[in-house]
Scaffold this motif. Structure first.
Motif, PDB file in Angstrom:
ATOM      1  N   PRO A  91       0.823  -1.216   0.000  1.00  0.00           N
ATOM      2  CA  PRO A  91       0.000   0.000   0.000  1.00  0.00           C
ATOM      3  C   PRO A  91       0.851   1.257   0.000  1.00  0.00           C
ATOM      4  O   PRO A  91       1.911   1.312   0.624  1.00  0.00           O
ATOM      5  N   ALA A  92       0.371   2.264  -0.715  1.00  0.00           N
ATOM      6  CA  ALA A  92       1.026   3.577  -0.776  1.00  0.00           C
ATOM      7  C   ALA A  92      -0.030   4.630  -0.433  1.00  0.00           C
ATOM      8  O   ALA A  92      -1.066   4.315   0.139  1.00  0.00           O
ATOM      9  N   LYS A  93       0.194   5.849  -0.832  1.00  0.00           N
ATOM     10  CA  LYS A  93      -0.746   6.937  -0.547  1.00  0.00           C
ATOM     11  C   LYS A  93      -1.941   6.907  -1.492  1.00  0.00           C
ATOM     12  O   LYS A  93      -1.874   6.349  -2.581  1.00  0.00           O
ATOM     13  N   ASP A  94      -3.016   7.558  -1.069  1.00  0.00           N
ATOM     14  CA  ASP A  94      -4.213   7.771  -1.900  1.00  0.00           C
ATOM     15  C   ASP A  94      -4.838   6.488  -2.425  1.00  0.00           C
ATOM     16  O   ASP A  94      -5.357   6.450  -3.545  1.00  0.00           O
ATOM     17  N   GLY A  95      -4.772   5.397  -1.667  1.00  0.00           N
ATOM     18  CA  GLY A  95      -5.403   4.149  -2.070  1.00  0.00           C
ATOM     19  C   GLY A  95      -4.676   3.410  -3.179  1.00  0.00           C
ATOM     20  O   GLY A  95      -5.191   2.443  -3.723  1.00  0.00           O
ATOM     21  N   LYS A  96      -3.485   3.860  -3.522  1.00  0.00           N
ATOM     22  CA  LYS A  96      -2.698   3.190  -4.560  1.00  0.00           C
ATOM     23  C   LYS A  96      -1.737   2.195  -3.915  1.00  0.00           C
ATOM     24  O   LYS A  96      -1.566   2.174  -2.703  1.00  0.00           O
ATOM     25  N   TYR A  97      -1.119   1.383  -4.764  1.00  0.00           N
ATOM     26  CA  TYR A  97      -0.160   0.379  -4.319  1.00  0.00           C
ATOM     27  C   TYR A  97       1.136   0.555  -5.089  1.00  0.00           C
ATOM     28  O   TYR A  97       1.122   0.790  -6.294  1.00  0.00           O
ATOM     29  N   ILE A 130      10.252  -3.527 -12.989  1.00  0.00           N
ATOM     30  CA  ILE A 130       9.174  -2.539 -12.993  1.00  0.00           C
ATOM     31  C   ILE A 130       9.067  -1.876 -11.619  1.00  0.00           C
ATOM     32  O   ILE A 130       9.086  -2.556 -10.599  1.00  0.00           O
ATOM     33  N   ARG A 131       8.917  -0.563 -11.623  1.00  0.00           N
ATOM     34  CA  ARG A 131       8.565   0.215 -10.431  1.00  0.00           C
ATOM     35  C   ARG A 131       7.426   1.122 -10.852  1.00  0.00           C
ATOM     36  O   ARG A 131       7.605   1.992 -11.704  1.00  0.00           O
ATOM     37  N   THR A 132       6.272   0.919 -10.262  1.00  0.00           N
ATOM     38  CA  THR A 132       5.112   1.717 -10.654  1.00  0.00           C
ATOM     39  C   THR A 132       4.080   1.722  -9.542  1.00  0.00           C
ATOM     40  O   THR A 132       4.186   0.966  -8.571  1.00  0.00           O
ATOM     41  N   PHE A 133       3.060   2.564  -9.701  1.00  0.00           N
ATOM     42  CA  PHE A 133       1.920   2.590  -8.796  1.00  0.00           C
ATOM     43  C   PHE A 133       0.740   1.927  -9.493  1.00  0.00           C
ATOM     44  O   PHE A 133       0.534   2.116 -10.694  1.00  0.00           O
ATOM     45  N   LEU A 134      -0.022   1.146  -8.736  1.00  0.00           N
ATOM     46  CA  LEU A 134      -1.204   0.467  -9.266  1.00  0.00           C
ATOM     47  C   LEU A 134      -2.434   0.895  -8.482  1.00  0.00           C
ATOM     48  O   LEU A 134      -2.337   1.241  -7.311  1.00  0.00           O
TER      49      LEU A 134
END
Length: 155
Positions: A91-97, A130-134
């Motif tokens: 989990p990251a910020k704003d409901g993203k992963y 890969i490094r990204t937000f999902l």
């Protein structure tokens, strides 16, 4: 008599300890992750080169291997081939992963019989890091250059 009372007290205390032990946390929703490596042909048709579907463990780690191996000659290490994915989806910020992943697709390359007889073994590997937000429930497609792309989806 003292031994019996002591034994009963121990049982009673142990019973309370078992009753007060917290159960496993099933309230966490299980997450599943899909990764695909696709290639678009000149005709416009999309060819799927690899697809993996896996569960994200509670620590956010993903790991997948499907394939086999070619035994080494003369005590050498075996050559593995297939599809391998390792990384994390947390989990990251704003409901993203945040996804940090390594995808390796290794194919065996078959040689002519005279080369095989000489003890030649060959595999070819394509690797993508890969490094990204999902976002949960949305497919993300990333170009890998040329006609290839990676599709990521978190459920």
């Amino acid at each position: 008599m003292l031994k019996k009372v002591t034994f009963l007290m121990c049982l009673l205390i142990a019973g309370f300890a078992v009753v007060n032990t917290p159960a496993a946390d099933d309230s966490k929703e299980k997450q599943f992750f899909t990764i695909k490596l696709v290639e678009q042909a000149e005709s416009g048709k999309v060819k799927q080169l690899a697809e993996c579907f896996m569960e994200v463990n509670p620590q956010g780690k993903v790991s997948y291997f499907s394939g086999g191996s070619v035994p080494g000659l003369e005590g050498e290490q075996e050559l593995k081939f297939g599809v391998q994915v390792k990384g994390t989806v947390k989990p990251a910020k704003d409901g993203k992963y945040r996804a940090l992943l390594k995808l390796r697709v290794t194919n065996r390359v078959f040689q002519p019989e005279e080369t095989q007889a000489a003890g030649t073994q060959l595999t070819k590997t394509e690797a993508v890091e890969i490094r990204t937000f999902l976002e949960k429930g949305k497919t993300k497609q990333l170009s890998c250059g040329g006609r290839q792309a990676v599709e990521l989806r978190l459920e």
